[in-house]
Write an enzyme that holds these catalytic residues in place. Sequence first.
Site, PDB file in Angstrom:
ATOM      1  N   HIS A  20     -11.737  -4.202   1.374  1.00  0.00           N
ATOM      2  CA  HIS A  20     -10.477  -3.646   0.861  1.00  0.00           C
ATOM      3  C   HIS A  20     -10.600  -2.128   0.753  1.00  0.00           C
ATOM      4  O   HIS A  20     -11.694  -1.611   0.495  1.00  0.00           O
ATOM      5  CB  HIS A  20     -10.200  -4.255  -0.520  1.00  0.00           C
ATOM      6  N   PHE A  80       0.802  -1.233   0.000  1.00  0.00           N
ATOM      7  CA  PHE A  80       0.000   0.000   0.000  1.00  0.00           C
ATOM      8  C   PHE A  80       0.835   1.284   0.000  1.00  0.00           C
ATOM      9  O   PHE A  80       0.317   2.368  -0.218  1.00  0.00           O
ATOM     10  CB  PHE A  80      -0.986   0.027   1.180  1.00  0.00           C
TER      11      PHE A  80
END
Length: 221
Positions: A187, A78
């Site tokens: 998510h 990420f």
Amino acid sequence: MNVLIETGWKNILNQEFDKAYFIKLTKFVKEEYANHQCFPSGRDIFAAFDLCKWEEVKVVIIGQDPYHDVNQAHGLCFSVKEGTKHPPSLINIFKELESDISKSYPESGDLTQWAKQGVLLLNATLTVRAHQAGSHQNKGWEEFTDSVIRLISQHKSGIVFLLWGNYAKAKAKLIDTNKHHILYSGHPSPLSANRGLWLGNKHFSKTNELLKLSDKKEIDW
């Protein structure tokens, strides 16, 4: 096989590095990096482990694949390099930080400071060919990172696992829930976030509450 990785991880993973699948994986990755543009850079493939030492792991966040565009991936799920435009999932992570713990939206998308505090930012696949999402999946990385999760579960206690999205949730079977904590959520991608499955999960404050219960230092998100 001699793998350049943080000493604590090297000790715990040494047997893994000598397995046939890992030797085959290493050959594949070397050929890919020799013949194609791949991410992250070779020196950053194991950055998640180098920055979050084995002895210091407190939280595990599981991603799927490294970013596949230029100047994005640097070995932490990420996270993007300093000065890089924030991808949509990271934007939603930072939005949740704002609403959960009133943290101002950060300028940098580099999550290195999380890693240095004991957050293992682990992608299931550690490499990717440029502009080809998922191109290094099913080559052995998933077997390696599943072993990492299993070893953390076996050798540690009180770890907080953040499983975001169905892919990460499937890793729950590798974790001993009698010893560890699991927080589930959709998510942070726009598709999931826009359906109300991400924003409001309060995973950052909940993680710190769980760390406090285990007498561990909280993360400065």
